[in-house]
Design an enzyme around this catalytic site. Structure first.
Site, PDB file in Angstrom:
ATOM      1  N   THR A 147       0.818  -1.210   0.000  1.00  0.00           N
ATOM      2  CA  THR A 147       0.000   0.000   0.000  1.00  0.00           C
ATOM      3  C   THR A 147       0.856   1.265   0.000  1.00  0.00           C
ATOM      4  OG1 THR A 147      -1.533   1.249   1.391  1.00  0.00           O
ATOM      5  CG2 THR A 147      -0.089  -0.262   2.532  1.00  0.00           C
ATOM      6  N   ASP A 148       0.273   2.360  -0.496  1.00  0.00           N
ATOM      7  CA  ASP A 148       0.972   3.653  -0.428  1.00  0.00           C
ATOM      8  C   ASP A 148       1.030   4.197   1.007  1.00  0.00           C
ATOM      9  OD1 ASP A 148      -1.712   4.382  -0.109  1.00  0.00           O
ATOM     10  OD2 ASP A 148      -1.728   5.824  -1.765  1.00  0.00           O
ATOM     11  N   GLU A 149       0.224   3.608   1.914  1.00  0.00           N
ATOM     12  CA  GLU A 149       0.169   4.149   3.280  1.00  0.00           C
ATOM     13  C   GLU A 149       1.480   3.970   4.036  1.00  0.00           C
ATOM     14  OE1 GLU A 149      -3.314   3.522   5.591  1.00  0.00           O
ATOM     15  OE2 GLU A 149      -4.634   3.588   3.854  1.00  0.00           O
ATOM     16  N   TYR A 153      -2.149  -0.411  10.981  1.00  0.00           N
ATOM     17  CA  TYR A 153      -2.256  -1.089   9.671  1.00  0.00           C
ATOM     18  C   TYR A 153      -1.029  -0.804   8.816  1.00  0.00           C
ATOM     19  CZ  TYR A 153      -3.398  -1.588   4.721  1.00  0.00           C
ATOM     20  OH  TYR A 153      -3.334  -1.888   3.373  1.00  0.00           O
ATOM     21  N   LYS A 168       1.990  -3.274   7.442  1.00  0.00           N
ATOM     22  CA  LYS A 168       2.298  -3.467   6.016  1.00  0.00           C
ATOM     23  C   LYS A 168       3.757  -3.080   5.740  1.00  0.00           C
ATOM     24  CE  LYS A 168      -0.024  -4.568   3.013  1.00  0.00           C
ATOM     25  NZ  LYS A 168      -0.382  -5.906   2.451  1.00  0.00           N
TER      26      LYS A 168
END
Ligand code: NAD
Ligand code: DAU
Length: 359
Positions: free
Chosen positions: A132-134, A158, A162
């Protein structure tokens, strides 16, 4: 054949359906069927011999090892994860268990399998990690979009989990030579999106006459990508990506949350009008998400230049298709909005104070 994990979830099930529509290569689909996994997403391929569903946990190394030994896939595409930021705030343990420990268990099984392959099979094998970009954290309004070299700065349990999984994948390439590929993608939307996430939550709440909850001021920005474009990008990376490399995937499509909600209300006003008034009347500002990232934006230049991928859908075409899909699939919505879902809605929204939109 290929083995995928988490193929009963939102993106994984779209990936399976797209894969089987475009290729005769079989897919083994390993999924634990958590609250987010839904075998009904795959109803259209139930009788298809090319889809082999296996109920199991990515962290069960012995089970994964047996599957690898039995089916000898040429690649593993790893989608399985706990994926909802708000749930990670209420209960981070499951995120560490699946996203960190689970990915570690999976990598161990894959490493043992891959190490024993013949040289040509070893070279051809791929482990593609869907991330993810997060992991890059948050951007200011005028900051440049995230690139593959942006330093990691995850802000939620989260995104931290990741990020940890991304680091493990990187280490397995550098230390053991495992031919890994990592993709970091922006916010997806489309069919089979579980209605805990913003877009499907707004569509389903709107039609049910419920409040449309906007966290904080609604000016947080996300880069939205139609899910089949993400699936196409993953297929490109799997076929032509360079082992050890990272590819950012995004839609070049930044929108503030409130603007997304206004678009959804306007489409619904057009396709499924209320007896009086607009769906916009249901917009309600609620207490913000703790640690809420203000803006994500992806520079998808590397995958465009090196692998010739670009999204096929614009936000305007993709969002209209998405609303229409939810209108056409009310039984799917009814089925997922029971049991655990109702408990989650109570847990996440009952403590948030709210006020109506006054525009
Ligand atoms: P999802 O929550 O809809 O689906 C996750 C799937 O993984 C479910 O089918 C679930 O049953 C399965 N699963 C969970 N724990 C498991 C375990 N221990 N073993 C086996 N299966 C397990 O998630 P999604 O939105 O489809 O996201 C898929 C992947 O893409 C995730 O890794 C996520 O981090 C990443 N991602 C998602 C988005 C997005 O916008 N949804 C964007 C970028 C990246
Ligand atoms: O950026 C990629 C990520 O996008 C993925 O890695 C995650 O798995 C995926 O869930 C998504 O994370 P977000 O937190 O951005 O998505 P979500 O749909 O939960 O929220 C989108 C935005 O809308 C976010 O700014 C929070 C806001 N929001 C969300 C909900 C559920 C609201 O304002 N109200 C809500 O009720």
């Amino acid at each position: 054949m290929i083995l995928i994990t988490g193929g009963a979830g939102f993106i994984g099930s779209n990936f399976v359906l797209d894969w089987l529509a475009q290729s005769d290569e079989p897919v083994i689909n390993l999924d634990k069927l958590t609250y987010a996994g839904n075998i009904n997403n795959l109803a259209s391929v139930k009788e298809d011999q090319r889809h082999i569903f296996v109920h199991g946990d990515i962290g069960d190394t012995a089970h994964v090892a047996a599957l690898l030994d039995q089916y000898k896939p040429r690649a593993v595409v790893h989608f399985a994860a706990e994926s909802h930021v708000d749930r990670s705030i209420h209960g981070p343990a499951a995120f560490i268990e699946t996203n960190v420990n689970g990915t570690f268990g999976l990598l161990e099984a894959v490493r043992a399998h891959w190490s024993a392959l013949a040289v040509t099979d070893k070279e051809a094998f791929r482990f593609l990690h869907v991330s993810t970009d997060e992991v890059y954290g948050t951007l200011g309004a005028h900051d440049a979009p995230f690139t593959e070299t942006t330093p990691y700065a995850p802000n939620s349990p989260y995104s931290a989990s990741k990020a940890a999984s991304d680091h493990l994948v990187r280490a397995y390439h550098h230390t053991y030579g495992l031919p890994t590929l990592t993709t970091n993608c922006s916010n997806n939307y489309g069919p089979y999106h579980f209605p805990e996430k913003l877009i499907p939550l707004i569509i389903t709440n709107a039609r049910a006459g419920k409040p449309l909850p906007i966290y904080g001021d609604g000016q947080q920005v996300r880069d939205w990508l139609y899910v089949s474009d993400h699936c196409a990008a993953i297929r490109r990376v799997l076929e032509s990506g360079q082992p050890g490399e990272v590819y950012n995937i995004g839609g070049w499509n930044e929108k503030a949350n409130l603007d997304v909600v206004h678009v959804l209300c306007d489409i619904l006003d057009n396709l499924d009008p209320k007896s009086s008034g607009s769906y916009r009347d249901q917009i309600t500002y609620v207490t913000d998400r703790p640690g809420h990232d203000r803006r994500y934006a992806i520079d998808a230049g590397k995958i465009a230049q090196e692998l010739s991928w670009k999204p096929a859908e614009t936000f305007e075409t993709g969002i209209r298709k998405t609303v229409q899909w939810y209108l056409d699939n009310q039984p799917w919505v009814n089925n997922v909005q029971s049991g655990d879902y109702l408990k989650w809605v109570e847990q996440n929204y009952s403590q948030r104070s709210g006020s109506k939109e006054n525009t």
